[in-house]
Motif scaffolding. Structure first.
Motif, PDB file in Angstrom:
ATOM      1  N   LEU A  98      -3.932  -8.093  -9.189  1.00 17.43           N
ATOM      2  CA  LEU A  98      -3.655  -6.668  -9.340  1.00 17.43           C
ATOM      3  C   LEU A  98      -2.164  -6.470  -9.183  1.00 17.43           C
ATOM      4  CD1 LEU A  98      -6.597  -5.497  -7.066  1.00 17.43           C
ATOM      5  CD2 LEU A  98      -6.625  -5.880  -9.527  1.00 17.43           C
ATOM      6  N   LYS A  99      -1.530  -6.043 -10.264  1.00 13.48           N
ATOM      7  CA  LYS A  99      -0.068  -5.963 -10.300  1.00 13.48           C
ATOM      8  C   LYS A  99       0.426  -4.529 -10.178  1.00 13.48           C
ATOM      9  CE  LYS A  99       0.787 -10.241 -12.594  1.00 13.48           C
ATOM     10  NZ  LYS A  99       1.843 -10.914 -13.290  1.00 13.48           N
ATOM     11  N   GLY A 100       1.587  -4.406  -9.561  1.00 13.63           N
ATOM     12  CA  GLY A 100       2.224  -3.102  -9.420  1.00 13.63           C
ATOM     13  C   GLY A 100       1.494  -2.177  -8.470  1.00 13.63           C
ATOM     14  N   CYS A 101       0.814  -2.731  -7.481  1.00 14.98           N
ATOM     15  CA  CYS A 101       0.058  -1.898  -6.534  1.00 14.98           C
ATOM     16  C   CYS A 101       1.011  -1.124  -5.631  1.00 14.98           C
ATOM     17  CB  CYS A 101      -0.871  -2.760  -5.686  1.00 14.98           C
ATOM     18  SG  CYS A 101      -2.175  -3.558  -6.637  1.00 14.98           S
ATOM     19  N   ARG A 102       0.827   0.190  -5.621  1.00 14.39           N
ATOM     20  CA  ARG A 102       1.647   1.019  -4.746  1.00 14.39           C
ATOM     21  C   ARG A 102       1.213   0.807  -3.302  1.00 14.39           C
ATOM     22  NH1 ARG A 102       0.519   3.150  -9.296  1.00 14.39           N
ATOM     23  NH2 ARG A 102      -1.272   4.426  -8.801  1.00 14.39           N
TER      24      ARG A 102
END
Length: 183
Positions: A98-102
Motif C-alpha cells: 500500500l503506497k502513499g499511505c497518509r
C-alpha cells in the motif's frame, strides 16, 4: 491480464467473487477480529457518511483483517510502504504494498503495487479487493505454495470465497472462523 488468465483457466471471476462474497462477510469480520488495527479501521468507517463508500471501506478493512482472524502474519499479505516486514528469502511471497499511505494508515493509500520477492508485478490495482485478487492470481498462475504464516487465510479465500475447492475437507480452525463469521 492476470485476472483474465485465471478466469480462462478456472472459470472463476476472482475480483467479482472477492467483492460479492467478502462484502457479505465484512461487517462480521470487523466485529469478531481481535487485530490492533480493528479500531483504527472502525473509526475511518464510522466517520464515513456515504453508505456505498462505507460498504467499500468495510470490505477493505475485512480483507486487511483476515490474517488476524487466523492468527497469521498480515505482513505476508500486505505491507504499508516504508513499514516493510521481511519475508524469508527462499519463500516466494506475492503481496500487496500500500503506497502513499497518509500517516502510515493502511486504508488511506494512493495506490497499490503487487510485489513478488521485491519485484513489482503491477501497480495498477484500483483498490484492495482487486489487489487481493491479483495476489491470488499470482499464487495460482505461478504455482506458488502458500507460506506457512498465511496458509489458513489463503485456504479460506480459495475454498470459501472463490469456491475453487470443496470446503468439506477444511481444517477445523478454518471452519471455526467461517462459523464465527456466519454465526
Amino acid at each position: 491480464m492476470l485476472l483474465w488468465d485465471l478466469r480462462d483457466r478456472t472459470k472463476v471471476d476472482v475480483d467479482q467473487q472477492i467483492t460479492s462474497q467478502l462484502s457479505v462477510m465484512a461487517p462480521r469480520v470487523l466485529q469478531v477480529s481481535r487485530s490492533p488495527l480493528k479500531e483504527t479501521f472502525r473509526r475511518v468507517i464510522d466517520d464515513c457518511e456515504d453508505g456505498r463508500l462505507k460498504k467499500g471501506l468495510q470490505l477493505e478493512a475485512a480483507i486487511l483483517l483476515l490474517p488476524a482472524l487466523f492468527k497469521e502474519d498480515s505482513g505476508l499479505l500486505f505491507e504499508v510502504e516504508g513499514h516493510a516486514q521481511t519475508c524469508p528469502p527462499d519463500t516466494p511471497t506475492p503481496k500487496m504494498v500500500l503506497k502513499g499511505c497518509r500517516e502510515g494508515h493502511p486504508m488511506q493509500y494512493d495506490h497499490i503495487a503487487i510485489m513478488l520477492d521485491g519485484q513489482s508485478i503491477t501497480e495498477e490495482s484500483e483498490d484492495i479487493s482487486m489487489a487481493l485478487g491479483l495476489v491470488l492470481c499470482v499464487y495460482f498462475l505461478f504455482g506458488i505454495q502458500y507460506p506457512k504464516g498465511l496458509k489458513k487465510t489463503m485456504t479460506f479465500l480459495e475454498c470459501v470465497v472463490l469456491k475453487m475447492k470443496d470446503p468439506a475437507g477444511l481444517p477445523v480452525t478454518i471452519k471455526r472462523v467461517y462459523n464465527s463469521i456466519y454465526a
